[in-house]
Design a protein around this motif. Sequence first.
Motif, short mmCIF file in Angstrom:
data_model
loop_
_atom_site.label_atom_id
_atom_site.label_comp_id
_atom_site.label_asym_id
_atom_site.label_seq_id
_atom_site.Cartn_x
_atom_site.Cartn_y
_atom_site.Cartn_z
N MET B 391 26.68 -27.10 -22.56
CA MET B 391 25.78 -27.95 -21.80
C MET B 391 25.34 -27.26 -20.49
O MET B 391 24.19 -27.39 -20.09
CB MET B 391 26.51 -29.25 -21.47
N ALA B 392 26.25 -26.55 -19.85
CA ALA B 392 25.89 -25.85 -18.62
C ALA B 392 24.85 -24.78 -18.92
O ALA B 392 23.94 -24.53 -18.12
CB ALA B 392 27.12 -25.22 -17.99
N ARG B 393 24.96 -24.14 -20.10
CA ARG B 393 23.95 -23.13 -20.50
C ARG B 393 22.61 -23.80 -20.75
O ARG B 393 21.56 -23.26 -20.42
CB ARG B 393 24.41 -22.39 -21.76
N ALA B 394 22.68 -24.99 -21.36
CA ALA B 394 21.45 -25.72 -21.62
C ALA B 394 20.77 -26.06 -20.29
O ALA B 394 19.55 -25.95 -20.16
CB ALA B 394 21.74 -26.99 -22.41
N ALA B 395 21.57 -26.43 -19.30
CA ALA B 395 21.01 -26.75 -17.99
C ALA B 395 20.32 -25.51 -17.41
O ALA B 395 19.26 -25.59 -16.82
CB ALA B 395 22.10 -27.24 -17.05
N PHE B 396 20.93 -24.34 -17.61
CA PHE B 396 20.35 -23.08 -17.15
C PHE B 396 19.01 -22.84 -17.85
O PHE B 396 18.00 -22.56 -17.21
CB PHE B 396 21.32 -21.93 -17.45
N LEU B 397 19.02 -22.96 -19.18
CA LEU B 397 17.81 -22.68 -19.94
C LEU B 397 16.69 -23.66 -19.63
O LEU B 397 15.52 -23.33 -19.63
CB LEU B 397 18.12 -22.74 -21.45
N MET B 398 17.10 -24.91 -19.36
CA MET B 398 16.10 -25.94 -19.10
C MET B 398 15.62 -25.93 -17.65
O MET B 398 14.65 -26.57 -17.32
CB MET B 398 16.69 -27.31 -19.42
N ASP B 399 16.34 -25.22 -16.80
CA ASP B 399 16.01 -25.26 -15.37
C ASP B 399 14.58 -24.81 -15.12
O ASP B 399 13.86 -25.40 -14.33
CB ASP B 399 16.99 -24.41 -14.57
N ARG B 400 14.17 -23.76 -15.82
CA ARG B 400 12.83 -23.22 -15.62
C ARG B 400 11.79 -24.31 -15.90
O ARG B 400 10.87 -24.52 -15.15
CB ARG B 400 12.63 -22.05 -16.56
N LEU B 401 12.02 -25.00 -17.03
CA LEU B 401 11.09 -26.04 -17.45
C LEU B 401 11.16 -27.25 -16.50
O LEU B 401 10.14 -27.78 -16.06
CB LEU B 401 11.49 -26.48 -18.85
N MET B 402 12.37 -27.67 -16.22
CA MET B 402 12.56 -28.86 -15.40
C MET B 402 12.08 -28.63 -13.98
O MET B 402 11.62 -29.54 -13.31
CB MET B 402 14.04 -29.27 -15.37
N HIS B 403 12.21 -27.39 -13.54
CA HIS B 403 11.75 -27.06 -12.19
C HIS B 403 10.26 -27.35 -12.05
O HIS B 403 9.79 -27.78 -11.02
CB HIS B 403 12.04 -25.58 -11.91
N LYS B 404 9.54 -27.10 -13.13
CA LYS B 404 8.10 -27.30 -13.10
C LYS B 404 7.74 -28.75 -12.87
O LYS B 404 6.69 -29.08 -12.36
CB LYS B 404 7.48 -26.81 -14.41
N ILE B 405 8.61 -29.67 -13.31
CA ILE B 405 8.31 -31.08 -13.09
C ILE B 405 9.08 -31.62 -11.90
O ILE B 405 9.20 -32.82 -11.70
CB ILE B 405 8.59 -31.94 -14.34
N GLY B 406 9.61 -30.72 -11.10
CA GLY B 406 10.23 -31.15 -9.85
C GLY B 406 11.66 -31.62 -10.01
O GLY B 406 12.23 -32.21 -9.10
N LEU B 407 12.25 -31.41 -11.17
CA LEU B 407 13.66 -31.77 -11.35
C LEU B 407 14.41 -30.47 -11.60
O LEU B 407 13.81 -29.41 -11.68
CB LEU B 407 13.81 -32.70 -12.55
N HIS B 408 15.73 -30.53 -11.71
CA HIS B 408 16.39 -29.30 -12.12
C HIS B 408 17.20 -29.50 -13.39
O HIS B 408 17.28 -30.59 -13.93
CB HIS B 408 17.17 -28.65 -10.99
N GLY B 409 17.76 -28.39 -13.85
CA GLY B 409 18.38 -28.34 -15.17
C GLY B 409 19.35 -29.47 -15.48
O GLY B 409 19.48 -29.88 -16.63
N LYS B 410 20.01 -29.97 -14.45
CA LYS B 410 21.03 -30.99 -14.72
C LYS B 410 20.43 -32.29 -15.25
O LYS B 410 21.11 -33.04 -15.93
CB LYS B 410 21.80 -31.29 -13.44
N SER B 411 19.17 -32.57 -14.89
CA SER B 411 18.53 -33.81 -15.36
C SER B 411 18.35 -33.81 -16.86
O SER B 411 18.10 -34.84 -17.47
CB SER B 411 17.16 -33.98 -14.71
N PHE B 412 18.46 -32.64 -17.44
CA PHE B 412 18.24 -32.53 -18.87
C PHE B 412 19.29 -33.30 -19.68
O PHE B 412 18.97 -33.89 -20.70
CB PHE B 412 18.25 -31.04 -19.26
#
Lengths: 83, 724
Positions: B391-412
Amino acid sequence: MMPLAMARSGETLELVNVRGGLGLQHRLAEMGLGPGSRFVVETSGRPGPFVIRVKGSRLILGHGMVTKVFVRSIGKTNGDPQP
Amino acid sequence: MSRPVAPTTRKTFTVALAGNPNSGKTTVFNALTGAHQHVGNYPGVTVEKKEGIARFQDTTFTVVDLPGTYSLMAYSIEEIVARNFLIDEEPDAVVHIVDASNLERNLYLAVQLMELGVPLVLAMNMSDVVRDKGVQINYHKLAELLGVPVVPTVGHKGRGIQELLATVAEVCRNPRARKQPARQVNYGYEIEPHVEQLVKVITGHEACADRARWYALKLLEGDEETAKRVQSLCPGDYEMILQRAVQLRQHIEGISGASIGTVLADGRYGFIVGACAEAVSQTAEARVSRSERIDRMMLSRWLGLPIFAVLMYAVFQLTFALGEPLMGGMEAVFEWLGGTISSLWPEGSDSLLKSLLVDGMIGGVGGVLVFLPNIMLLFLAIAFLEDTGYMARAAFLMDRLMHKIGLHGKSFIPMLIGFGCTVPAVMATRTLETRRDRLTTILVLPLMSCGARLPIYMLIIPAFFPQAWQAPMLWTIYIIGIVLAVVLAKLLRATLFKGESVPFVMELPPYRMPTLRGLLLHMWERSWLFLRKAGTIILGIAIVMWALSVWPKPGAKQVEQFEQQRDAVKARADIGPEEKVGLLGEINNAAAEAELEHSVIGRIGKGVAPVLRPLGFDWKTSTAMLGAFAAKEVFVAQLGIVYAVGEADEASETLREQLQANYTPLQGFCIMLFCLVSMPCMATVAVTKRETGSWKWALFQLGGLTLLAWALTAVVYQIGRLVI
């Protein structure tokens, strides 16, 4: 000196300063990232998130974070080749 | 100050477990308490409080699992809760679970616990991992250097637990020993004298004397919680103490050229590095750890996202493919239950109690519980991803995407859970540190199409779309939800929750083999939230919705008409008994339709129908839509009643035929779109209110999403009508 966002995988860095609020500086210091602390970039997601190795543990630094942390390059470690 | 205290003869003690997230705290807690656990909340906050009972010889311990924290700085609500518990409840012993394979980081909390002056025991967990890494820790030496007892443990194998209990018992029974202070960090000749000065000032006040050094350090750091506490403890001299603290802080920051928090954190790490240098030795050559090697693939630029996509696909496949037969089983159970209860009344009885029990309670709650297998499987898959460390890796991978919408990986992570059920998903946002992030995430969560909306799609898609289109159609609906969530989050971050994006720092835990027990426990904890909601909120709403759809009864005239029709059918001699049953069934269904039309909900449905007309809905769909507010899948059952097909589920062919006859595919699509976006269910509204602490956000979410759904569906329908 450069923002962490520009670092490459395998680089060893020394933290110079954190351009953020006191809360952020304190928080990072508590995670072992105070001024002068050294760490290795394990995965550079330039310009995205980074994985770094500091004080024996591995940390994810998110997208917004890597532009606020300013570092100085110390050198490249061996045995850590990653594109 | 320190009077000699005789060993106590008490037999029951309170023990608190502290530790970093990922330190294996839960495994030690489980090993200590076995099955005797109780989950509740800390008063006033939504932080989970786990309690259990442990026994050692003739002594009983109440073990309280504190929330996992890296520090006691009061940065997050978890840290405040942990800290206040330690200060206010004064547990007889505090066991700090240390991940021994990550010693330096973990000892940071230990040092703070020492500064707080609690009776401390260090459990060096995962001591087996340390040995495998070729690292040797001299536990005696470490205990001596820190001045606290140290016990090596392996939580998931139950190793070292007896020794740990024995040490804890020793500390509890011997208050004198625990009054002896552990070693303290010396902050060096530039800072230490100033700390001492403030300690002396504070020690002068009896009420604060016990934790003088702690208060001094926290006041220097400018900690507001501590300032409030000192103010209430010695109101008379608070001003003076605070003033002194501010002076000293400015002085220290002046000479060191850095913020005091950073300076003190540095000092603590200095102490820790010193202790580790003496107590830890590397026997084998340091090599790249297994986790790092796995991560080279998992986090790589090219493979990371494809692997992630495959894993997510596997999660959904597991949830839906494996859940399908189990879901059928659940349905059968509730059918049987409804049938059994019905049979207590004579055939054809229209007893209100029977209707309440069978149609209202079993029908309503059963309709939700049918998803339990799916949801449990999804939670099992998520527990697996969490417990392995992915899950922590998923947060890392999603961070790039989530950052674009103003959230960070943990919201995933909450968003993923949202595909199962929005209620536990809203609760999972507790891991987000700032309110801005939490609110944004909570507000868009209902757009992650939850499991309860699936039956609606399952009913409608096959009714209007050819086989080949069905799967892509379902995907489209899910994707629309995700895209809307992204757009909405971005919008919220740009308007209501403006501000810098929040720094995202997270420890990357090593990959671990999860234990079956741990997986089941985690799955159960989340499923329980869902079950509890079904048992309370949904039951209540089901009863209300039932009452609204039963009253007022149609007039005597209408009832008589149906009665006459029935008699006429029964009297006919020209048809066989089977045909009679068929005709009678039709009449009953028509009667049910008339009843619903006459009821409060039917009337409201008719009342709102004009508003929903631009969306292509008639009063029947509007009425069913109202039912969906109780729980999304109620839509299908309500539609069954208004179309007079009797009991209906998502596989009902007769209902599908009715839909085909009455609506166009465009209308079918609009129904799905509206169900996806509009009105999060009652339970979501309730949990949003609880987690955000105000009705404001819950109603904002309810109103905002419904308006959005209306506008969106209207546009799609009107444009669609022109095009098609």
